[in-house]
Design a protein around this motif. Structure first.
Motif, PDB file in Angstrom:
ATOM      1  N   ALA A 114      -0.617   8.889  10.642  1.00 48.84           N
ATOM      2  CA  ALA A 114      -0.365   8.069   9.452  1.00 48.84           C
ATOM      3  C   ALA A 114      -0.743   8.815   8.188  1.00 48.84           C
ATOM      4  O   ALA A 114      -0.029   8.759   7.179  1.00 48.84           O
ATOM      5  CB  ALA A 114      -1.142   6.767   9.550  1.00 48.84           C
ATOM      6  N   ALA A 115      -1.880   9.532   8.227  1.00 49.48           N
ATOM      7  CA  ALA A 115      -2.323  10.258   7.042  1.00 49.48           C
ATOM      8  C   ALA A 115      -1.297  11.304   6.618  1.00 49.48           C
ATOM      9  O   ALA A 115      -1.057  11.502   5.417  1.00 49.48           O
ATOM     10  CB  ALA A 115      -3.674  10.909   7.306  1.00 49.48           C
ATOM     11  N   ARG A 116      -0.688  11.971   7.597  1.00 43.28           N
ATOM     12  CA  ARG A 116       0.344  12.965   7.255  1.00 43.28           C
ATOM     13  C   ARG A 116       1.547  12.289   6.602  1.00 43.28           C
ATOM     14  O   ARG A 116       2.145  12.836   5.654  1.00 43.28           O
ATOM     15  CB  ARG A 116       0.768  13.730   8.513  1.00 43.28           C
ATOM     16  N   GLU A 117       1.905  11.100   7.073  1.00 40.44           N
ATOM     17  CA  GLU A 117       3.007  10.362   6.447  1.00 40.44           C
ATOM     18  C   GLU A 117       2.633   9.955   5.028  1.00 40.44           C
ATOM     19  O   GLU A 117       3.452  10.034   4.102  1.00 40.44           O
ATOM     20  CB  GLU A 117       3.349   9.124   7.274  1.00 40.44           C
TER      21      GLU A 117
ATOM     22  N   PHE B 250       0.836  -1.206   0.000  1.00 44.51           N
ATOM     23  CA  PHE B 250       0.000   0.000   0.000  1.00 44.51           C
ATOM     24  C   PHE B 250       0.869   1.255   0.000  1.00 44.51           C
ATOM     25  O   PHE B 250       0.642   2.187  -0.784  1.00 44.51           O
ATOM     26  CB  PHE B 250      -0.920  -0.018   1.216  1.00 44.51           C
ATOM     27  N   ARG B 251       1.883   1.285   0.861  1.00 46.77           N
ATOM     28  CA  ARG B 251       2.760   2.469   0.912  1.00 46.77           C
ATOM     29  C   ARG B 251       3.506   2.665  -0.403  1.00 46.77           C
ATOM     30  O   ARG B 251       3.785   3.803  -0.803  1.00 46.77           O
ATOM     31  CB  ARG B 251       3.726   2.348   2.084  1.00 46.77           C
ATOM     32  N   SER B 252       3.809   1.567  -1.113  1.00 46.01           N
ATOM     33  CA  SER B 252       4.530   1.684  -2.387  1.00 46.01           C
ATOM     34  C   SER B 252       3.658   2.289  -3.484  1.00 46.01           C
ATOM     35  O   SER B 252       4.177   2.796  -4.485  1.00 46.01           O
ATOM     36  CB  SER B 252       5.043   0.315  -2.832  1.00 46.01           C
TER      37      SER B 252
ATOM     38  N   LEU C 103       1.586   4.866  -2.984  1.00 48.57           N
ATOM     39  CA  LEU C 103       1.277   6.271  -2.695  1.00 48.57           C
ATOM     40  C   LEU C 103       1.968   7.279  -3.604  1.00 48.57           C
ATOM     41  O   LEU C 103       1.346   8.296  -3.954  1.00 48.57           O
ATOM     42  CB  LEU C 103       1.571   6.572  -1.224  1.00 48.57           C
ATOM     43  N   PRO C 104       3.221   7.069  -4.014  1.00 47.46           N
ATOM     44  CA  PRO C 104       3.819   8.050  -4.928  1.00 47.46           C
ATOM     45  C   PRO C 104       3.116   8.147  -6.271  1.00 47.46           C
ATOM     46  O   PRO C 104       3.354   9.101  -7.019  1.00 47.46           O
ATOM     47  CB  PRO C 104       5.255   7.524  -5.104  1.00 47.46           C
ATOM     48  N   HIS C 105       2.242   7.195  -6.567  1.00 46.43           N
ATOM     49  CA  HIS C 105       1.547   7.165  -7.856  1.00 46.43           C
ATOM     50  C   HIS C 105       0.074   7.553  -7.722  1.00 46.43           C
ATOM     51  O   HIS C 105      -0.681   7.420  -8.689  1.00 46.43           O
ATOM     52  CB  HIS C 105       1.665   5.761  -8.459  1.00 46.43           C
ATOM     53  N   VAL C 106      -0.318   8.044  -6.552  1.00 47.06           N
ATOM     54  CA  VAL C 106      -1.726   8.344  -6.260  1.00 47.06           C
ATOM     55  C   VAL C 106      -1.914   9.845  -6.040  1.00 47.06           C
ATOM     56  O   VAL C 106      -1.171  10.459  -5.276  1.00 47.06           O
ATOM     57  CB  VAL C 106      -2.196   7.559  -5.017  1.00 47.06           C
ATOM     58  N   ALA C 107      -2.911  10.432  -6.701  1.00 46.63           N
ATOM     59  CA  ALA C 107      -3.236  11.843  -6.481  1.00 46.63           C
ATOM     60  C   ALA C 107      -4.232  12.010  -5.343  1.00 46.63           C
ATOM     61  O   ALA C 107      -4.062  12.875  -4.479  1.00 46.63           O
ATOM     62  CB  ALA C 107      -3.785  12.463  -7.759  1.00 46.63           C
ATOM     63  N   LEU C 108      -5.288  11.186  -5.328  1.00 46.04           N
ATOM     64  CA  LEU C 108      -6.330  11.266  -4.303  1.00 46.04           C
ATOM     65  C   LEU C 108      -6.471   9.909  -3.632  1.00 46.04           C
ATOM     66  O   LEU C 108      -6.721   8.901  -4.296  1.00 46.04           O
ATOM     67  CB  LEU C 108      -7.667  11.661  -4.926  1.00 46.04           C
ATOM     68  N   LEU C 109      -6.315   9.896  -2.312  1.00 49.72           N
ATOM     69  CA  LEU C 109      -6.517   8.679  -1.519  1.00 49.72           C
ATOM     70  C   LEU C 109      -7.787   8.854  -0.707  1.00 49.72           C
ATOM     71  O   LEU C 109      -7.941   9.829   0.024  1.00 49.72           O
ATOM     72  CB  LEU C 109      -5.325   8.460  -0.581  1.00 49.72           C
ATOM     73  N   LYS C 110      -8.717   7.908  -0.839  1.00 49.19           N
ATOM     74  CA  LYS C 110      -9.940   7.930  -0.049  1.00 49.19           C
ATOM     75  C   LYS C 110     -10.046   6.628   0.716  1.00 49.19           C
ATOM     76  O   LYS C 110      -9.831   5.552   0.165  1.00 49.19           O
ATOM     77  CB  LYS C 110     -11.165   8.118  -0.961  1.00 49.19           C
ATOM     78  N   LEU C 111     -10.358   6.706   1.997  1.00 47.80           N
ATOM     79  CA  LEU C 111     -10.515   5.496   2.799  1.00 47.80           C
ATOM     80  C   LEU C 111     -11.335   5.795   4.043  1.00 47.80           C
ATOM     81  O   LEU C 111     -11.427   6.940   4.488  1.00 47.80           O
ATOM     82  CB  LEU C 111      -9.168   4.877   3.170  1.00 47.80           C
ATOM     83  N   SER C 112     -11.952   4.745   4.586  1.00 51.66           N
ATOM     84  CA  SER C 112     -12.704   4.909   5.818  1.00 51.66           C
ATOM     85  C   SER C 112     -11.752   5.050   6.991  1.00 51.66           C
ATOM     86  O   SER C 112     -10.589   4.634   6.930  1.00 51.66           O
ATOM     87  CB  SER C 112     -13.625   3.702   6.049  1.00 51.66           C
ATOM     88  N   GLU C 113     -12.248   5.610   8.090  1.00 56.45           N
ATOM     89  CA  GLU C 113     -11.414   5.750   9.282  1.00 56.45           C
ATOM     90  C   GLU C 113     -10.980   4.380   9.809  1.00 56.45           C
ATOM     91  O   GLU C 113      -9.849   4.219  10.265  1.00 56.45           O
ATOM     92  CB  GLU C 113     -12.181   6.518  10.367  1.00 56.45           C
TER      93      GLU C 113
ATOM     94  N   LEU D 135       0.500  11.447   3.041  1.00 54.57           N
ATOM     95  CA  LEU D 135       0.507  12.646   2.200  1.00 54.57           C
ATOM     96  C   LEU D 135       1.922  13.012   1.768  1.00 54.57           C
ATOM     97  O   LEU D 135       2.156  13.375   0.611  1.00 54.57           O
ATOM     98  CB  LEU D 135      -0.130  13.814   2.940  1.00 54.57           C
ATOM     99  N   ALA D 136       2.849  12.886   2.683  1.00 53.05           N
ATOM    100  CA  ALA D 136       4.240  13.213   2.356  1.00 53.05           C
ATOM    101  C   ALA D 136       4.799  12.274   1.289  1.00 53.05           C
ATOM    102  O   ALA D 136       5.729  12.638   0.555  1.00 53.05           O
ATOM    103  CB  ALA D 136       5.105  13.142   3.615  1.00 53.05           C
ATOM    104  N   ALA D 137       4.214  11.067   1.182  1.00 55.13           N
ATOM    105  CA  ALA D 137       4.699  10.083   0.214  1.00 55.13           C
ATOM    106  C   ALA D 137       4.175  10.322  -1.187  1.00 55.13           C
ATOM    107  O   ALA D 137       4.703   9.736  -2.143  1.00 55.13           O
ATOM    108  CB  ALA D 137       4.320   8.678   0.673  1.00 55.13           C
ATOM    109  N   GLY D 138       3.118  11.154  -1.336  1.00 57.16           N
ATOM    110  CA  GLY D 138       2.649  11.362  -2.690  1.00 57.16           C
ATOM    111  C   GLY D 138       1.317  12.044  -2.890  1.00 57.16           C
ATOM    112  O   GLY D 138       1.221  13.021  -3.645  1.00 57.16           O
ATOM    113  N   PRO D 139       0.207  11.574  -2.292  1.00 57.13           N
ATOM    114  CA  PRO D 139      -1.112  12.142  -2.619  1.00 57.13           C
ATOM    115  C   PRO D 139      -1.206  13.637  -2.339  1.00 57.13           C
ATOM    116  O   PRO D 139      -0.591  14.141  -1.387  1.00 57.13           O
ATOM    117  CB  PRO D 139      -2.063  11.361  -1.710  1.00 57.13           C
TER     118      PRO D 139
END
Length: 351
Positions: free
Chosen positions: A244-247, A177-179, A181-191, A249-253
């Motif tokens: 986690a969300a801040r991390e 999943f973390r790999s 993130l650099p290829h994702v513009a918008l990440l949506k997920l439930s809490e 975001l820093a990876a890509g989205p």
């Protein structure tokens, strides 16, 4: 055009809660489903030019799935076909309307998806998620599609929609999943999904069914404390999710949208902003397809704001985001108000 890639399957939904008075089990009613499939249908109903990219069986269920796409105005020219059976998901509806699933996916058609040629020039966005990014060998093909199209400058959206019962190695999945993130513009997920991805905390409903969906984007009224919400995570879950969300975001989205059940949605942006809108009040029938409706509504409304590019997404102001999130809340509430994955049409939201 928005391309949605991922599985199409059949949900088997109980016709009633539990056995009848004479001990008979409820009938299982077949419904078209699958997170990406529901997202594509919802986009079509909202009026967005949409294409579905998947591998669908040639059996009668597969034909029904294609007919559902065509009925919603969705382009099926990117759909691969196979003689293998259609994946089945047996739904378990709890008294609050939330849904858990047990999957029958061995040897099914959608697992054998292969990487297609370059998407059409008209493709402006690509949306992926759910089982399609877990079940091999198709998962690797969908991952390659994500990476290739992101490198071409196509706007990419990801909804992991975690199904823990399908994930044999959680830590390997979290790393994968973390790999992405650099290829994702918008990440949506439930809490709930965010908490599971962040620190491995079991989902609150774990153990009741093999796979648990939770509210996953269903925005409903009733008890204000029901269905989770900002701060509702156990054991400091809220702070764990935000960290986690801040991390991530820093990876890509450029932005992350979190859904909180009845409490609404939150957007977190790469420049440090955080905005929450409340959920819409509605009597819940079930939550099937609610999170998928959120996916579609977000993409549809982003397109209305001419924000289907990484730079445009990053440039959205707070008022823009409030409009986008409220639109998604209204759309998901309508889906929650009726049985099965039945997303709204544009005319219903206009009314």
């Amino acid at each position: 055009m928005i391309v949605v890639a991922g599985e199409a399957l059949i949900d088997l939904v109980p016709s009633s809660q539990g056995p009848s008075l004479d001990g008979q089990l409820p009938a299982l009613l077949p419904r078209r489903g699958g997170g990406p499939y529901n997202t594509a249908v919802a986009l079509g109903r909202l009026g967005s030019p949409t294409a579905f990219c998947s591998r669908v069986s040639t059996d009668s269920f597969g034909e029904a799935l294609l007919n559902g796409l065509r009925g919603g105005g969705v382009d099926t020219s990117l759909v691969q076909r196979g003689a293998e059976p259609t994946t089945l998901a047996v739904a378990d509806i709890s008294p609050d309307g939330s849904a858990g699933y047990g999957f029958y996916a061995d040897g099914t058609a959608d697992r054998l998806f292969s990487l297609p040629p370059e998407l059409p020039a008209a493709a402006r966005a690509l949306s992926l998620g759910t089982c399609s990014l877990v079940l091999e060998p198709g998962a690797s093909a969908y991952e390659s599609l994500l990476r290739r199209e992101a490198a071409r400058g196509v706007f990419t959206a990801l909804d992991p929609n975690v199904r823990p019962g399908l994930i044999p190695d959680p830590e390997a999945y979290r790393a994968r999943f973390r790999s992405w993130l650099p290829h994702v513009a918008l990440l949506k997920l439930s809490e709930e999904d965010a908490l599971w991805l962040a620190d491995g905390t079991p989902r609150r409903t774990a153990g009741r069914t093999p796979v648990r969906a939770g509210c996953g984007g269903c925005l409903y009224g009733g008890d204000p404390g029901a269905g989770g919400g900002p701060g509702a995570g156990e054991g400091g879950g809220r702070s764990a999710v935000l960290a986690a969300a801040r991390e991530w975001l820093a990876a890509g989205p450029a932005a992350i949208v979190l859904t909180h059940g009845g409490a609404g949605l939150t957007v977190l942006t790469r420049d440090g902003r955080e905005l929450t809108v409340p959920g819409e009040r509605v009597t819940v029938v079930d939550t099937i397809g609610a999170g998928d409706t959120v996916n579609a509504a977000l993409l549809h409304r982003l397109d209305a704001h001419d924000a289907l590019s990484y730079a445009a997404l990053a440039a959205l102001g707070d008022k823009d985001w409030e409009d986008i999130l409220r639109f998604a809340a209204r759309a998901a509430a309508i889906t929650c108000s009726r049985a099965g994955a039945e997303p709204p049409y544009a005319t219903e939201l206009a009314a």
